[in-house]
Design a protein around this motif. Sequence first.
Motif, PDB file in Angstrom:
ATOM      1  N   GLY A 213       6.406 -19.874 -23.321  1.00  0.00           N
ATOM      2  CA  GLY A 213       6.310 -20.892 -22.015  1.00  0.00           C
ATOM      3  C   GLY A 213       5.388 -22.108 -22.600  1.00  0.00           C
ATOM      4  N   ILE A 214       4.540 -21.845 -23.428  1.00  0.00           N
ATOM      5  CA  ILE A 214       3.706 -23.137 -23.837  1.00  0.00           C
ATOM      6  C   ILE A 214       4.410 -24.205 -24.820  1.00  0.00           C
ATOM      7  N   ILE A 215       5.338 -23.454 -25.426  1.00  0.00           N
ATOM      8  CA  ILE A 215       6.262 -24.330 -26.286  1.00  0.00           C
ATOM      9  C   ILE A 215       7.079 -25.371 -25.548  1.00  0.00           C
ATOM     10  N   ILE A 216       7.722 -24.648 -24.358  1.00  0.00           N
ATOM     11  CA  ILE A 216       8.597 -25.432 -23.653  1.00  0.00           C
ATOM     12  C   ILE A 216       7.745 -26.366 -22.707  1.00  0.00           C
ATOM     13  N   VAL A 217       6.634 -26.173 -22.144  1.00  0.00           N
ATOM     14  CA  VAL A 217       6.013 -26.926 -21.372  1.00  0.00           C
ATOM     15  C   VAL A 217       5.321 -28.177 -22.265  1.00  0.00           C
ATOM     16  N   ASN A 218       5.141 -27.769 -23.794  1.00  0.00           N
ATOM     17  CA  ASN A 218       4.534 -28.905 -24.654  1.00  0.00           C
ATOM     18  C   ASN A 218       5.362 -29.833 -24.952  1.00  0.00           C
ATOM     19  N   LYS A 219       6.660 -29.235 -25.197  1.00  0.00           N
ATOM     20  CA  LYS A 219       8.037 -30.221 -25.445  1.00  0.00           C
ATOM     21  C   LYS A 219       8.293 -31.045 -24.357  1.00  0.00           C
ATOM     22  N   ALA A 220       8.082 -30.550 -23.132  1.00  0.00           N
ATOM     23  CA  ALA A 220       8.368 -31.409 -22.035  1.00  0.00           C
ATOM     24  C   ALA A 220       7.424 -32.668 -22.058  1.00  0.00           C
ATOM     25  N   LEU A 221       6.027 -32.099 -21.997  1.00  0.00           N
ATOM     26  CA  LEU A 221       4.963 -33.016 -22.002  1.00  0.00           C
ATOM     27  C   LEU A 221       5.052 -34.134 -22.990  1.00  0.00           C
ATOM     28  N   MET A 222       5.404 -33.805 -24.396  1.00  0.00           N
ATOM     29  CA  MET A 222       5.491 -34.597 -25.397  1.00  0.00           C
ATOM     30  C   MET A 222       6.614 -35.637 -25.378  1.00  0.00           C
ATOM     31  N   ALA A 223       7.747 -35.092 -25.252  1.00  0.00           N
ATOM     32  CA  ALA A 223       9.061 -35.584 -25.392  1.00  0.00           C
ATOM     33  C   ALA A 223       9.302 -36.306 -24.100  1.00  0.00           C
ATOM     34  N   THR A 224       8.996 -35.938 -22.871  1.00  0.00           N
ATOM     35  CA  THR A 224       9.481 -36.577 -21.683  1.00  0.00           C
ATOM     36  C   THR A 224       8.316 -37.449 -21.008  1.00  0.00           C
ATOM     37  N   TYR A 225       7.247 -37.145 -21.591  1.00  0.00           N
ATOM     38  CA  TYR A 225       6.106 -37.937 -20.796  1.00  0.00           C
ATOM     39  C   TYR A 225       5.001 -38.675 -21.886  1.00  0.00           C
ATOM     40  N   GLY A 226       5.572 -38.518 -22.837  1.00  0.00           N
ATOM     41  CA  GLY A 226       5.098 -39.240 -24.144  1.00  0.00           C
ATOM     42  C   GLY A 226       3.481 -38.842 -24.323  1.00  0.00           C
ATOM     43  N   TYR A 227       3.098 -37.612 -24.082  1.00  0.00           N
ATOM     44  CA  TYR A 227       1.661 -37.352 -24.491  1.00  0.00           C
ATOM     45  C   TYR A 227       1.495 -36.608 -25.840  1.00  0.00           C
ATOM     46  N   SER A 228       1.366 -37.279 -26.849  1.00  0.00           N
ATOM     47  CA  SER A 228       1.648 -37.101 -28.232  1.00  0.00           C
ATOM     48  C   SER A 228       0.219 -36.791 -28.948  1.00  0.00           C
ATOM     49  N   PHE A 229      -1.035 -36.348 -28.074  1.00  0.00           N
ATOM     50  CA  PHE A 229      -2.300 -35.953 -28.699  1.00  0.00           C
ATOM     51  C   PHE A 229      -2.327 -34.432 -28.850  1.00  0.00           C
ATOM     52  N   ALA A 230      -1.778 -34.114 -29.757  1.00  0.00           N
ATOM     53  CA  ALA A 230      -1.509 -32.569 -30.058  1.00  0.00           C
ATOM     54  C   ALA A 230      -3.039 -31.717 -30.291  1.00  0.00           C
ATOM     55  N   THR A 231      -3.855 -32.559 -30.931  1.00  0.00           N
ATOM     56  CA  THR A 231      -5.113 -31.837 -31.410  1.00  0.00           C
ATOM     57  C   THR A 231      -6.239 -32.012 -30.198  1.00  0.00           C
TER      58      THR A 231
ATOM     59  N   VAL B 165      -5.969 -41.744 -26.689  1.00  0.00           N
ATOM     60  CA  VAL B 165      -5.972 -40.760 -25.771  1.00  0.00           C
ATOM     61  C   VAL B 165      -6.451 -41.453 -24.377  1.00  0.00           C
ATOM     62  N   ASP B 166      -7.590 -42.118 -24.623  1.00  0.00           N
ATOM     63  CA  ASP B 166      -8.087 -42.845 -23.463  1.00  0.00           C
ATOM     64  C   ASP B 166      -6.951 -44.079 -22.624  1.00  0.00           C
ATOM     65  N   MET B 167      -6.216 -44.461 -23.517  1.00  0.00           N
ATOM     66  CA  MET B 167      -5.348 -45.424 -23.075  1.00  0.00           C
ATOM     67  C   MET B 167      -3.927 -44.901 -22.423  1.00  0.00           C
ATOM     68  N   TYR B 168      -3.866 -43.597 -22.572  1.00  0.00           N
ATOM     69  CA  TYR B 168      -2.417 -43.068 -21.966  1.00  0.00           C
ATOM     70  C   TYR B 168      -2.416 -43.079 -20.531  1.00  0.00           C
ATOM     71  N   ASP B 169      -1.041 -43.321 -19.891  1.00  0.00           N
ATOM     72  CA  ASP B 169      -0.988 -43.731 -18.498  1.00  0.00           C
ATOM     73  C   ASP B 169      -0.873 -42.174 -17.885  1.00  0.00           C
ATOM     74  N   TYR B 170      -2.080 -41.786 -17.406  1.00  0.00           N
ATOM     75  CA  TYR B 170      -2.149 -40.667 -16.850  1.00  0.00           C
ATOM     76  C   TYR B 170      -1.688 -40.631 -15.343  1.00  0.00           C
ATOM     77  N   ASN B 171      -0.533 -39.751 -14.949  1.00  0.00           N
ATOM     78  CA  ASN B 171      -0.104 -39.761 -13.630  1.00  0.00           C
ATOM     79  C   ASN B 171      -0.213 -38.410 -13.012  1.00  0.00           C
ATOM     80  N   LEU B 172       0.081 -38.160 -11.900  1.00  0.00           N
ATOM     81  CA  LEU B 172       0.211 -36.808 -11.198  1.00  0.00           C
ATOM     82  C   LEU B 172       0.958 -35.763 -11.843  1.00  0.00           C
ATOM     83  N   VAL B 173       2.167 -36.326 -12.428  1.00  0.00           N
ATOM     84  CA  VAL B 173       3.059 -35.142 -13.104  1.00  0.00           C
ATOM     85  C   VAL B 173       2.606 -34.906 -14.566  1.00  0.00           C
TER      86      VAL B 173
END
Length: 335
Positions: A27-45, A216-224
């Motif tokens: 489950g976490i692999i699927i969610v993280n893939k969506a988070l990183m690939a679709t929404y560009g959140y690449s801050f893994a650590t 990470v502080d410059m990431y465009d955080y939105n509701l989704v």
Amino acid sequence: MAPVSKADKKTAADAGAWMFNVVTSVGIIIVNKALMATYGYSFATTLTGLHFAFTTLMTIVLRCLGYIQPSHLPFTELLRFIFFANFSIVGMNVSLMWNSVGFYQIAKLSMIPVSCLLEMVLDKIRYSRDTKLSIGLVLAGVGVCTVTDVSVNSKGFLAAFVAVWSTSLQQYYVHYLQRKYSLSSFNLLGHTAPAQAATLLVVGPFLDYWLTEKRVDMYDYNLVSVLFITLSCTIAIGTNLSQFICIGRFTAVSFQVLGHMKTILVLVMGFFFFGREGLNLHVVIGMVIAVLGMIWYGNASSKPGGKERRSYSLPTTRQQKLGAASDSDDNEDKA
């Protein structure tokens, strides 16, 4: 109705713990893939630090509710564990950046032999021939599934070396600490999660900037994206807890061998989500080989002598001589 035996209860509990780990990990692999690939959140650590922050909140709530009893873990042991665990996370992220995907997968596969070596040296565990061969079959099958291009460079090899040994030591240490200090999975998480959260949230943003050249502080955080981050952190609570439960119930080696079932499940789910491009003949062959190896490992390691702790006893002839000497002394005393 016949009463349920202790062995049946243990088998059911083991299966439940393992399914808990599989479901949360996939489950976490699927969610993280969506988070990183679709929404560009690449801050893994940094994301991993948030995972442990949520896990810390869970342990605090459980302690307040009385589900976690007070326990003791020496500060030096905690520092050693945090050192291995954080090097594992950082090493894996750096290894993925500096190495090809093929060599990264080979490095992950090599954790099983390293874990075997640690158990043989530190715990005096002895493996039967069938157990060793079954582990080899699992490695071969997963290798066929996942290893494609393989290119090696010196700094990538060093990062992979650090990642493999620190991860293997961290997983060995989970089992060791639970056994030595009689800690439950909740107790151990209560000690380690706050320290890991604090260190990773401090180091994570700098490491992620070095790896991605993004802040990470410059990431465009939105509701989704925030919802996906929260969902990832919530699932991570179960992933962290189930890892400690499984390693505590089994061993680091069994956890690694059975853990490759998650790799197979992710590949199968990739087929359903992405069509035939996610699955081809050599991947199917690798899956079959790996699953057969896992079944063989389960059967071989559960047999007498399949996996056992060495007991150092005196040779038979020596024992017989000592026994005879003892008998003669007894006879002399009686006389």
